[in-house]
Design an enzyme around this catalytic site. Structure first.
Site, PDB file in Angstrom:
ATOM      1  N   GLU A   1      -6.899  -7.447   0.382  1.00 50.57           N
ATOM      2  CA  GLU A   1      -5.523  -7.484   0.884  1.00 50.57           C
ATOM      3  C   GLU A   1      -5.499  -7.249   2.389  1.00 50.57           C
ATOM      4  O   GLU A   1      -5.692  -6.131   2.853  1.00 50.57           O
ATOM      5  CB  GLU A   1      -4.698  -6.390   0.181  1.00 50.57           C
TER       6      GLU A   1
ATOM      7  N   ASN B   1       0.832  -1.206   0.000  1.00 49.21           N
ATOM      8  CA  ASN B   1       0.000   0.000   0.000  1.00 49.21           C
ATOM      9  C   ASN B   1       0.879   1.273   0.000  1.00 49.21           C
ATOM     10  O   ASN B   1       2.060   1.189  -0.315  1.00 49.21           O
ATOM     11  CB  ASN B   1      -0.989  -0.019   1.164  1.00 49.21           C
ATOM     12  N   ARG B   2       0.322   2.392   0.378  1.00 45.51           N
ATOM     13  CA  ARG B   2       1.012   3.670   0.117  1.00 45.51           C
ATOM     14  C   ARG B   2       1.741   4.258   1.328  1.00 45.51           C
ATOM     15  O   ARG B   2       1.286   4.099   2.465  1.00 45.51           O
ATOM     16  CB  ARG B   2      -0.007   4.695  -0.392  1.00 45.51           C
TER      17      ARG B   2
ATOM     18  N   TYR C   1      -5.870 -11.312  -7.297  1.00 45.78           N
ATOM     19  CA  TYR C   1      -7.096 -10.752  -7.884  1.00 45.78           C
ATOM     20  C   TYR C   1      -8.064 -11.919  -8.057  1.00 45.78           C
ATOM     21  O   TYR C   1      -7.775 -12.854  -8.814  1.00 45.78           O
ATOM     22  CB  TYR C   1      -6.811 -10.164  -9.266  1.00 45.78           C
TER      23      TYR C   1
ATOM     24  N   HIS D   1      -1.434 -10.134  -3.008  1.00 45.62           N
ATOM     25  CA  HIS D   1      -2.203  -9.261  -3.880  1.00 45.62           C
ATOM     26  C   HIS D   1      -2.960 -10.051  -4.954  1.00 45.62           C
ATOM     27  O   HIS D   1      -2.997  -9.651  -6.121  1.00 45.62           O
ATOM     28  CB  HIS D   1      -1.270  -8.226  -4.518  1.00 45.62           C
TER      29      HIS D   1
ATOM     30  N   ASP E   1     -11.424   1.159  -3.365  1.00 54.39           N
ATOM     31  CA  ASP E   1      -9.981   1.030  -3.165  1.00 54.39           C
ATOM     32  C   ASP E   1      -9.732   1.613  -1.777  1.00 54.39           C
ATOM     33  O   ASP E   1      -9.094   2.644  -1.623  1.00 54.39           O
ATOM     34  CB  ASP E   1      -9.216   1.794  -4.259  1.00 54.39           C
TER      35      ASP E   1
ATOM     36  N   HIS F   1       3.493  -0.108  -2.642  1.00 53.62           N
ATOM     37  CA  HIS F   1       3.833  -1.533  -2.700  1.00 53.62           C
ATOM     38  C   HIS F   1       5.336  -1.844  -2.721  1.00 53.62           C
ATOM     39  O   HIS F   1       5.793  -2.722  -3.456  1.00 53.62           O
ATOM     40  CB  HIS F   1       3.167  -2.190  -3.910  1.00 53.62           C
TER      41      HIS F   1
HETATM   42  C1  GLA Z   1      -3.674  -1.699  -4.521  1.00 51.08           C
HETATM   43  C2  GLA Z   1      -3.930  -0.240  -4.522  1.00 51.08           C
HETATM   44  C3  GLA Z   1      -4.595   0.178  -5.787  1.00 51.08           C
HETATM   45  C4  GLA Z   1      -3.771  -0.262  -6.984  1.00 51.08           C
HETATM   46  C5  GLA Z   1      -3.501  -1.735  -6.921  1.00 51.08           C
HETATM   47  C6  GLA Z   1      -2.529  -2.184  -7.980  1.00 51.08           C
HETATM   48  O1  GLA Z   1      -4.790  -2.417  -4.300  1.00 51.08           O
HETATM   49  O2  GLA Z   1      -4.686   0.180  -3.401  1.00 51.08           O
HETATM   50  O3  GLA Z   1      -4.789   1.540  -5.800  1.00 51.08           O
HETATM   51  O4  GLA Z   1      -2.567   0.443  -6.995  1.00 51.08           O
HETATM   52  O5  GLA Z   1      -2.950  -2.080  -5.683  1.00 51.08           O
HETATM   53  O6  GLA Z   1      -2.901  -1.729  -9.239  1.00 51.08           O
END
Ligand code: GLA
Length: 378
Positions: free
Chosen positions: A344, A106-107, A210, A208, A278, A132
């Protein structure tokens, strides 16, 4: 002579891969999955349950490459996104499909933090923030060492990697392991992370994957129903960095406390920076005496497949695949906008700069340990 031959035969059987005692399944063996662009060999391991689950995991990024689970008619489908080869994972089309994400998933706001009186600057790879774990040597991009194992309950692989002091700008030599385990008698994948450091450093690890329970490549995920065991969430600014507040989901389109169709309220979020879901959700407390609690339950009404996620982590990022761009993945299937969800399990985003959030700082002498369990049904 006869005796010696018999003895030699018995020894060969024990040593040969794939042959094991009646109680313990065979230890998974490495398959060649090709090479990275710099020539490093990548291995692929297969874990299976007797109920139809098949998981394939590669050493690049300790990444879940395939995850097959049966539907209510016993028909199997691969329910996660990915690519057929390493080159796919190394391409621009890869948006962290199935990988282990870190050192800090995450950020991190503006790629900056201070720890023990020192300032650190990380790569900005998601303007204006760090996302990430970085650019070239984040945990999803390096090749891990694999140690397969089997016990009387099932089979697994422990991946390990030592990230050197200063890699991607993070302090400390960090020893990380990720253990994937599939029990023989259930369609379940347990993921256990450990980390140790020799300097204080932030750590936040997740997988991560999907998911589309109708099968990866299905057109949309908007008809899936989602339940999140989350009474609150962390609001964000327009760069998806938490403001520091913790708010109730009550009365918002983030209220997933009861099973809700993902598409129901998503359009209300289309005009936000997230382009849909998100968000980091604050999970309900872990009941006393328990080590984890249920975090999320995803149901695909068409196939009947279900996914229940339990974790000991405080948060879960629910991302509805808003940045997917119709790229081509495994078996030539395409992955359109909002055709998968990521769930996540993790600490909250930007925790290192948010004193009120649960801490992500790992200190020398401590061990970070965390488990998330993916339980499939139909
Ligand atoms: C995470 C982030 C999203 C995006 C995905 C990868 O889930 O929160 O904003 O960056 O990863 O694309």
């Amino acid at each position: 002579m006869k005796r010696i031959l018999l003895l030699t035969f018995a020894c060969l059987c024990l040593a040969a891969p794939g042959i094991s005692s009646a109680d313990t399944p065979a230890k998974p063996t490495a398959e060649d999955f090709g090479k990275t662009a710099d020539g490093t060999p990548v291995e692929l391991y297969t874990l299976k349950s007797s109920k139809g689950l098949v998981a394939k995991i590669m050493t690049r990024g300790a990444t879940l490459v395939q995850l097959h689970v049966p539907d209510s008619d016993g028909k199997s489908a691969d329910v996660i996104f990915g690519f057929d080869d390493v080159a796919g994972y190394e391409s621009e089309d890869n948006q962290y499909f199935g990988c282990t994400t870190g050192r800090v998933c995450n950020r991190i706001a503006k790629g900056k933090f201070s720890l023990d009186g020192k300032d650190y600057t990380l790569a900005i790879n998601n303007e204006p923030n760090h996302l990430h774990g970085g650019v070239e040597r984040s945990l999803d991009k390096v090749v891990w060492k694999a140690k397969p194992f089997a016990n009387e309950k099932g089979t697994g692989v422990t991946f390990s990697y030592t990230s050197p002091d200063g890699e991607e700008g993070y302090p400390g030599n960090l020893d990380v392991t990720v253990r994937f385990f599939v029990p023989t008698d259930a369609n379940r994948v347990s993921i256990t992370y450990t980390a140790k450091t020799d300097k204080a450093t932030p750590v936040n690890l997740t997988n991560h994957a999907y998911f589309n329970l109708g099968g990866a490549g299905s057109e949309t995920v908007l008809n899936h129903k989602l339940m999140l065991n989350a009474p609150q969430y962390t609001p964000v600014d327009d760069t998806l960095i938490p403001t520091g507040e913790i708010k109730d989901v009550e009365g918002t389109v983030l209220d997933f406390r009861k099973p809700t169709r993902i598409g129901k309220g998503i359009e209300e979020l289309t005009d936000t920076a997230a382009l849909g879901y998100d968000h980091n959700f604050v999970l309900a407390e872990i009941p006393e005496g328990k080590s984890m609690r249920m975090a999320a339950r995803l149901v695909d009404p068409d196939s009947g497949r279900t996914l229940t996620i339990s974790t000991d982590q405080p948060g879960i990022q629910f991302y509805s695949g808003n940045f997917l761009m119709g790229q081509t993945g495994k078996d030539g299937k395409t992955y359109p906008h909002r055709s998968a969800v990521c769930l996540e399990t993790q600490h909250y985003p930007d925790s290192i700069n948010q004193p009120k959030f649960p801490s992500t700082v790992l200190k020398p002498g401590e061990e970070f340990k965390s488990t998330t369990v993916l339980n499939f049904g139909n």
